[in-house]
Design a protein around this motif. Structure first.
Motif, PDB file in Angstrom:
ATOM      1  N   LEU A 106      19.122  35.545  19.036  1.00  0.00           N
ATOM      2  CA  LEU A 106      20.122  36.338  18.316  1.00  0.00           C
ATOM      3  C   LEU A 106      20.562  37.551  19.140  1.00  0.00           C
ATOM      4  N   LEU A 107      19.570  38.280  19.677  1.00  0.00           N
ATOM      5  CA  LEU A 107      19.900  39.530  20.379  1.00  0.00           C
ATOM      6  C   LEU A 107      20.713  39.279  21.643  1.00  0.00           C
ATOM      7  N   THR A 108      20.470  38.134  22.299  1.00  0.00           N
ATOM      8  CA  THR A 108      21.192  37.880  23.551  1.00  0.00           C
ATOM      9  C   THR A 108      22.617  37.392  23.310  1.00  0.00           C
ATOM     10  N   GLN A 109      22.998  37.214  22.053  1.00  0.00           N
ATOM     11  CA  GLN A 109      24.388  36.832  21.780  1.00  0.00           C
ATOM     12  C   GLN A 109      25.341  38.015  21.922  1.00  0.00           C
ATOM     13  N   GLY A 110      24.807  39.230  21.856  1.00  0.00           N
ATOM     14  CA  GLY A 110      25.674  40.373  22.122  1.00  0.00           C
ATOM     15  C   GLY A 110      25.792  41.459  21.081  1.00  0.00           C
ATOM     16  N   PRO A 111      25.413  41.205  19.816  1.00  0.00           N
ATOM     17  CA  PRO A 111      25.570  42.312  18.871  1.00  0.00           C
ATOM     18  C   PRO A 111      24.566  43.426  19.166  1.00  0.00           C
ATOM     19  N   ARG A 112      24.922  44.644  18.738  1.00  0.00           N
ATOM     20  CA  ARG A 112      23.978  45.754  18.894  1.00  0.00           C
ATOM     21  C   ARG A 112      22.760  45.489  18.005  1.00  0.00           C
TER      22      ARG A 112
ATOM     23  N   PRO B  74      25.957  45.543  24.971  1.00  0.00           N
ATOM     24  CA  PRO B  74      26.569  44.480  24.163  1.00  0.00           C
ATOM     25  C   PRO B  74      27.763  43.807  24.845  1.00  0.00           C
ATOM     26  N   LEU B  77      26.392  41.499  27.434  1.00  0.00           N
ATOM     27  CA  LEU B  77      25.701  40.343  26.840  1.00  0.00           C
ATOM     28  C   LEU B  77      26.679  39.273  26.382  1.00  0.00           C
ATOM     29  N   ARG B  78      27.879  39.715  25.989  1.00  0.00           N
ATOM     30  CA  ARG B  78      28.876  38.738  25.544  1.00  0.00           C
ATOM     31  C   ARG B  78      29.411  37.904  26.709  1.00  0.00           C
ATOM     32  N   MET B 102      24.803  31.213  15.930  1.00  0.00           N
ATOM     33  CA  MET B 102      24.858  31.977  17.187  1.00  0.00           C
ATOM     34  C   MET B 102      26.300  32.388  17.517  1.00  0.00           C
ATOM     35  N   TYR B 105      27.102  35.380  15.549  1.00  0.00           N
ATOM     36  CA  TYR B 105      26.455  36.553  16.166  1.00  0.00           C
ATOM     37  C   TYR B 105      27.225  37.007  17.405  1.00  0.00           C
ATOM     38  N   LYS B 149      29.532  31.085  24.945  1.00  0.00           N
ATOM     39  CA  LYS B 149      30.414  32.242  25.159  1.00  0.00           C
ATOM     40  C   LYS B 149      31.275  32.100  26.402  1.00  0.00           C
TER      41      LYS B 149
END
Lengths: 285, 306
Positions: A106-112, B74, B77-78, B102, B105, B149
């Protein structure tokens, strides 16, 4: 902000598909139905009270199942038994992300991180709200059914009373769920938070309350700050005039206002703890 | 095509757990468009380093920049797809629903899910629950999530774990394709053959430190020639007189000569000219695996000194 919305939506979609959430809801509904309707109604039909109904007369037993008492029957279990189920849900939602290795995905998808943990909490308290509504609807259906079968008048509580009862109930359940999430995030597991939380709700709070009431009255200020005691007082303050004895855990130890403030404070502190700890934690699983 | 601008830059990156340094002063640069191999034995610090690149773990000290910003940013990460230490998904959701979660997210459209599933060959089982997947299928879903992504940088930690031979070949081709598309790929793997085939540059980490970094050719080093030549003493003297010969040693009646491949003809010519009869010439190349074991097998080395 869009992160928070995206995460909350994703978490709600997950919760809807999570079998454990439905099992817990079913358990809460069963609790409410069995203790709010089945036992009182069967006792009424048998024409006797007995130990399970605290010696109430048949007329009192029937009156306790009718629509006028729907708030009591919906929310009476919230401070203790249904609260424990909400805590289990919170611990499951938060702790499973660590034990299942999904948090890194989840965290590596990009949201803070704040959005991730904030969104999970928002989804959790929303789900709890839906659960409270489902409990109310099933209780209302049972109450209406009994009233019709027994040819009793159908008198519902006022909208204001319903809103106060269900709102307070939702706050109590949201607090327990958030405390479960705190345990889940702090301990990064599921089993230990559930074990500790349930022992706290069902055992330790009762012990402290009993000791404070009898042998060690100096503990009363501490007792008055306990989440279970505060939620019991809050629920007690929004119930209609009682026909029989109050259910376990529902008693006005402190005023309703103080109960409300304490429960709200626990919920806010729990939410902040989840977000702050979640932001700082290394995710190594 | 490999560009010169760095996509990942690590300077003295360190992660300590108490007294134990899991990653100890790592310096590393990965350039845009590279397919970069990150090798090391279990517990060497690979996954901890990769987790730090993604902001999952905070370094104790040192600096890191990924896509020009601090790890875990962030926005960066995207632009990164990753699979770290096994796939983490929800067993009660289908493969497709897991990816949709995912995608939500990541804030990417759900329409990205289908192509990602196609890319890893999982489209026909996407409706099954993740909990029913084999290890190989779980791994494929993890890679699919990394591709959701349309990432500039792809970080894959042991992506072929649990895959059957066909699956491993498919995964190799997928990674090569990612490189051809101009994406930067960091591949951590135990499979040396795989890394040797896929990667342009590699770094070997051991006990938290980078012990070797370079192109695959640089790591594999010079070719060795195995010669059967008599008289051997004349052969050895002749070879040692040649400026381009690094090392000559004798093993089981053969002469082993460390030398660049382009010098094979010159060596045989010199030996014949010196009156040496050359009855056998075999070229032996070191595999990346041999280099890896040389760099990371401590117990064996210590025992050999006893």
């Amino acid at each position: 902000m869009s992160d928070l919305v995206n995460v909350t939506r994703a978490e709600l979609a997950k919760l809807v598909r999570r079998p454990a959430a439905w099992v817990l809801l079913a358990a809460a509904i069963t609790l409410d139905q069995v203790f709010g309707f089945v036992i009182p109604y069967l006792s009424y039909k048998n024409g006797s009270g007995g130990a399970m109904t605290d010696g109430e007369s048949p007329a009192q037993l029937l009156a306790g199942t009718l629509p006028a008492q729907v708030i009591t029957n919906t929310t009476a279990a919230f401070p203790v038994f249904a609260g424990a189920l909400a805590l289990v849900l919170g611990a499951l939602v938060a702790g499973n992300e660590f034990t299942g290795g999904t948090l890194k995905t989840l965290l590596t998808q990009g949201p803070r991180r704040a959005s991730v943990f904030g969104g999970q909490l928002l989804a959790l308290v929303t789900a709890v709200g839906v659960g409270v509504l489902a409990l109310f609807l099933t209780c209302a259906a049972s109450a209406l059914g009994i009233a019709l079968v027994e040819d009793q008048a159908v008198g519902w509580p006022s909208i204001g009373d319903l809103a106060a009862g269900l709102g307070s109930g939702w706050l109590v359940m949201a607090m327990w769920a958030s405390l479960g999430a705190v345990f889940g995030v702090v301990l990064r597991s599921v089993a230990l938070p559930i074990g500790l939380g349930v022992v706290w709700i069902l055992g330790i709070e009762n012990l402290i309350s009993a000791v404070a009431r009898t042998s060690l009255t100096a503990l009363q200020p501490l007792r008055d700050l306990l989440p279970g005691v505060s939620s019991g007082s809050l629920i007690s303050s929004v119930l209609p005039v009682q026909i029989g004895p109050l259910p376990p855990g529902v008693q006005s130890t402190v005023s309703g206002e103080r109960g409300l403030a304490t429960v709200a404070a626990y919920a806010v502190v729990a939410a902040l703890t989840v977000v702050v700890v979640g932001r700082r934690r290394d995710v190594s699983a | 095509m490999t560009g010169s601008d760095p996509v990942v830059e690590l300077r003295d990156l360190t992660k300590k757990y108490g007294q134990l340094a899991a990653v100890d002063g790592v310096n590393l640069t990965v350039h845009r468009g590279e397919v970069f191999g990150f090798l090391g034995p279990n517990g060497a610090g690979k996954t901890t380093t990769l987790r730090m690149l993604l902001g999952l773990i905070r370094p104790t000290s040192g600096d890191a920049a990924v896509l020009g910003v601090r790890p875990g940013d962030p926005d960066a990460l995207r632009r990164i797809g990753s699979l770290i230490e096994g796939p983490g998904f929800y067993p009660y959701l289908t493969g497709r629903t897991n990816l949709r979660t995912m995608a939500r997210y990541a804030g990417v459209p759900a329409s990205n899910v289908g192509p990602a599933l196609e890319a890893v060959g999982l489209a026909d089982r996407a409706g099954d629950k993740f909990g029913t997947y084999s290890l190989g299928m779980k791994q494929r879903l993890g890679v699919a999530a990394a591709l959701l992504k349309d990432p500039e940088l792809v970080i894959l930690d042991e992506p072929t774990n649990g895959l059957d031979p066909q699956g491993m070949r498919d995964m190799r081709e997928l990674i090569v394709d990612l490189g051809r598309q101009g994406r930067t790929v960091i591949l951590s793997s135990h499979l040396m053959g795989e890394v040797q085939q896929i990667c342009e540059r590699v770094a070997v980490i051991d006990r938290g430190r980078i012990v070797r970094e370079g192109t695959v050719e640089q790591l594999r080093g010079d070719t060795e020639l195995e010669l059967v030549a008599t008289p051997s003493d004349v052969a050895v003297a002749t070879l040692r007189a040649l400026s381009f010969v690094d090392d000559v040693r004798t093993e089981a009646g053969c002469l082993l000569v460390k030398v660049g491949t382009r010098h094979t003809a010159e060596i045989t010519r010199a030996l014949v000219h010196a009156g040496v009869a050359v009855t056998g010439v075999r070229r032996t190349e070191r595999e990346l695996e041999d280099v890896f074991f040389d760099l990371t097998t401590h117990e064996d080395k210590e025992l050999s000194h006893v």
